[in-house]
Write a protein that holds these residues in place. Structure first.
Motif, PDB file in Angstrom:
ATOM      1  N   SER A 378       0.796   1.633   4.449  1.00  0.00           N
ATOM      2  CA  SER A 378       1.671   0.552   3.989  1.00  0.00           C
ATOM      3  C   SER A 378       2.884   1.050   3.211  1.00  0.00           C
ATOM      4  N   ASP A 379       3.094   2.372   3.153  1.00  0.00           N
ATOM      5  CA  ASP A 379       4.215   2.947   2.408  1.00  0.00           C
ATOM      6  C   ASP A 379       4.702   4.190   3.149  1.00  0.00           C
ATOM      7  N   LEU A 403      10.066  -2.979   1.710  1.00  0.00           N
ATOM      8  CA  LEU A 403       8.659  -3.375   1.614  1.00  0.00           C
ATOM      9  C   LEU A 403       8.494  -4.716   0.899  1.00  0.00           C
ATOM     10  N   VAL A 408       3.494  -5.686   5.916  1.00  0.00           N
ATOM     11  CA  VAL A 408       2.846  -4.508   6.478  1.00  0.00           C
ATOM     12  C   VAL A 408       1.337  -4.731   6.455  1.00  0.00           C
ATOM     13  N   SER A 409       0.696  -4.535   7.598  1.00  0.00           N
ATOM     14  CA  SER A 409      -0.751  -4.760   7.701  1.00  0.00           C
ATOM     15  C   SER A 409      -1.526  -3.531   7.226  1.00  0.00           C
ATOM     16  N   ALA A 410      -2.593  -3.749   6.489  1.00  0.00           N
ATOM     17  CA  ALA A 410      -3.462  -2.659   6.054  1.00  0.00           C
ATOM     18  C   ALA A 410      -4.574  -2.470   7.078  1.00  0.00           C
ATOM     19  N   PHE A 458       1.902   5.948   7.610  1.00  0.00           N
ATOM     20  CA  PHE A 458       2.708   4.828   8.088  1.00  0.00           C
ATOM     21  C   PHE A 458       3.068   5.045   9.551  1.00  0.00           C
ATOM     22  N   GLN A 463       2.562  -1.126  13.384  1.00  0.00           N
ATOM     23  CA  GLN A 463       2.905  -2.293  12.576  1.00  0.00           C
ATOM     24  C   GLN A 463       3.689  -3.315  13.393  1.00  0.00           C
TER      25      GLN A 463
END
Length: 667
Positions: A378-379, A403, A408-410, A458, A463
């Protein structure tokens, strides 16, 4: 997810700042790094930043629309060298850390790169592509117009080929230039060419006194037929060269110990061909003896975690401690990478390892602190300081605005048991705006390599597909790195066997455990080996309703002779060369089973892909189209095998749009 965040878009990767190459200042009070992004002219731009560790915001040291990178400080910290394309080609520049304009040091015809300080700051070592008869004292970079004219004239001339290694995906068709090592004397402003053999010389390190230079190369008369890469020690005073690692093998990432008595490096002897794990070796310069520190670790040293949002240089080690007693390095393990320490007594310690991707690090011997470059699902990237007994401290806030705006999906980590009991690791992304009780289409992503690893980093493409409303599954089937030597070697001579079963077991697991997946709307995609496997999947099962194969292999018989690696990779991975058993290579080829394909298939391929040449896509398209199958072929101009990761930004967007279009139409 926050209601105010929008879904990911195909061109969002162009908005990312990608950090790389952290380096401490000599006093350890600050560090520098490279930031790469895409400008409005559809070009990658890299600039250098300075960041005081006392808490100030990073300060840009270079500006503009060029590629500036590889900054290295002089031992006293008063100067720094870096490479920049501001004149057209990468050249070496000198900068005073007190301020002022940078001074250009090289004007080499074909550029210069990778500068390093020598002789306590009195000289600079760098790499340069040179013709055999080149004179380093009279180099001149051609103007843009001169380069264009030379390129046009070259296109009109026939290419005479007399070497097996005459092309590569990275460089295209080779010429008579070889990468040589050159020293620049700062006081006298003179150049000295240190190497001249008909081979590419890869700089590794230089001894503290500046006399001995380490480089990697293959100087054998049989180099054209070998994949070996040896370490050499060059005495810059006498020009004498010594081979430190005679024999079959691959050696790289070499570094002198601070006292100059030992050399640490990574390498292996191709015991499992291209699936062989790296080992950590210590070479004693006094005795000439070699010791392996990593024989019992059964893990891949280095960073093998793949994604599509990493650009720039990365130091993954090994790096010596200041007291010569231990080494620091990044290693790949179970979907993550971490920072490790190994003592010369073979003790292995984990300094930092979480569910993320450590993509680079810097070490300062006096303060015993580290700068870690870390990416998470996510980063995209940030830098952190790691100190003994102190909690990890975040230093940067890259892509914060992005962000804050974009959802953003985990991923959910999965543990899947294969048919034969092997444990497989995978991840599942839920779609943007996920709602309980609703059914969603599904896409299986298959990585390339096959000796690579998906994991906790990432990945813009993943995503994006989740943002488009798909459940996304990605796993590490056998053949992947991160799970030991037996696991990574298990795919050899079994392409389309247990690896295929692993992927189907993962799909079955997802359907069984996640009721929101619509089993009537399954898609599959992958690139390189993942493209081969996509071809294999659709020719061996009709359970998928849509597929996208990218830069794929369809015919191992022709791959042997057209790929830049085919003549050895085919033997390494399938166990046979073309003349050994052509029938066996045909059995491994998805093209043989093309009549079975019922899944609508989109074929994506780069025109300049020399790793999996476009004829692989052409054969598959023509065969399927001739049978009136549902198939489409998209050819990307000026695109190599690296299109999805570092290709032209506009073509990367087009590629993603085609993938989304196909799945939207058929799922």
């Amino acid at each position: 997810m926050p209601a105010n965040k929008r879904a990911m878009k195909a061109d969002d990767f162009k908005r990312l700042d990608v950090f790389s190459d952290p380096n401490f200042t000599p006093d350890g009070k600050a560090y520098t790094y490279t930031a790469t992004t895409v400008n409005e002219e559809n070009e990658y731009v890299s600039n250098l930043f300075f960041h005081d560790l006392e808490g100030q915001q990073p300060v840009p040291w270079t500006f503009g629309t060029n590629k500036n990178s590889h900054l290295r400080f002089s031992p006293d910290g008063s100067k720094a060298v870096f490479q920049s394309t501001r004149t057209g080609l990468p050249q070496i520049w000198l900068l005073s850390t007190a301020g002022g304009e940078a001074k250009q040091l090289t004007e080499f015809k074909h550029g210069a790169a990778n500068p390093a300080w020598a002789e306590n700051g009195r000289s600079i070592l760098f790499s340069a592509p040179l013709e055999a008869d080149a004179d380093v004292s009279s180099q001149r970079e051609l103007t843009k117009e001169e380069r264009q004219k030379e390129a046009e004239q070259k296109k009109k001339q026939p290419l005479v080929v007399n070497r097996l290694k005459y092309k590569s995906d990275a460089k295209g068709f080779h010429d008579n230039k070889r990468t040589q090592l050159v020293r620049f004397d700062l006081e006298n402003e003179t150049f000295i060419q240190l190497t001249s053999a008909d081979a590419d010389h890869s700089y590794q390190d230089i001894s503290a006194d500046g006399r001995y230079v380490l480089f990697a190369a293959n100087l054998s008369d049989e180099a054209d037929f070998e994949q070996s890469n040896h370490l050499f020690l060059l005495d810059s005073a006498t020009k004498e060269i010594s081979n430190l690692t005679n024999g079959k093998g691959s050696c790289h990432s070499a570094a002198f110990s601070p006292d100059g008595k030992k050399i640490a490096y990574l390498g292996h002897g191709f015991e499992y061909d291209g699936a062989t794990l790296n080992e950590l070796f210590i070479h004693d310069l006094d005795s000439g003896e070699r010791a392996c520190l990593s024989g019992e670790w059964d893990m891949q040293l280095g960073d093998i975690l793949i994604g599509d949002s990493r650009l720039g240089e990365a130091n993954t080690g090994p790096v010596w401690s200041q007291d010569n007693s231990s080494l620091f390095f990044i290693a790949t393990d179970h979907g993550t990478t971490g920072l490790y320490q190994a003592t010369l007594e073979k003790e292995l310690n984990v300094l930092y390892k979480e569910d993320n991707h450590v993509f680079s690090f810097a070490y300062h011997g006096e303060t015993e602190e580290f700068i870690l470059g870390i990416s998470t699902p996510s980063d995209p990237c940030n830098f952190y300081k790691l100190s003994k007994g102190v909690e990890l401290k975040r230093l940067t806030n890259a892509n914060a605005a992005f962000l804050d705006e974009v959802s953003v999906s985990a991923p959910e980590t999965l543990s899947i048991t294969a048919n034969d009991g092997w444990i497989l690791q995978g991840w599942l992304l839920r779609p943007y705006g996920f709602e309980q009780g609703k059914k969603y289409p599904f896409i299986l992503e298959i990585h390339g390599g096959p000796h690579a690893m998906y994991g906790q980093t990432f990945f813009h493409e993943m995503q994006l597909l989740a943002a488009k409303g798909y459940v996304v599954l990605y796993i590490n089937p056998r053949g992947s790195h991160g799970y030991g030597q037996e696991f990574v070697g298990a795919v050899r001579s079994d392409y389309g066997g247990k690896d295929y079963e692993d992927l189907m077991n993962a799909v079955d697991y997802a359907l069984e455990h996640f009721s929101f997946i619509d089993e009537t709307r399954l898609g599959v995609t992958g690139g390189s080996y993942g493209g081969f496997m996509t071809n294999w999947v659709v020719s061996h099962t009709n359970r998928f309703k849509a597929a996208v194969t990218q830069r794929s292999i369809s015919n191992w018989l022709s791959f042997y002779g057209v790929s830049d690696i085919g003549y050895f990779f085919t033997k390494w991975e399938l166990g046979h060369n073309l003349l050994d058993d052509p029938e066996k290579l045909w059995d491994f080829s998805p093209l043989k089973y093309a009549a079975n394909v019922e899944t609508p298939l989109l074929i994506l391929h780069g025109e300049q892909d020399y790793r999996c040449p476009i004829e692989q896509g052409e054969q598959l398209f023509v065969t399927l189209k001739h049978q009136r199958k549902e198939v489409e072929f998209v050819r990307f101009p000026d695109a190599s095998h690296e299109l999805s990761r570092s290709g032209r930004p506009d073509l990367r967007v087009e590629r993603l749009n085609h993938i989304c279009r196909w799945f939207e139409e058929y799922l």
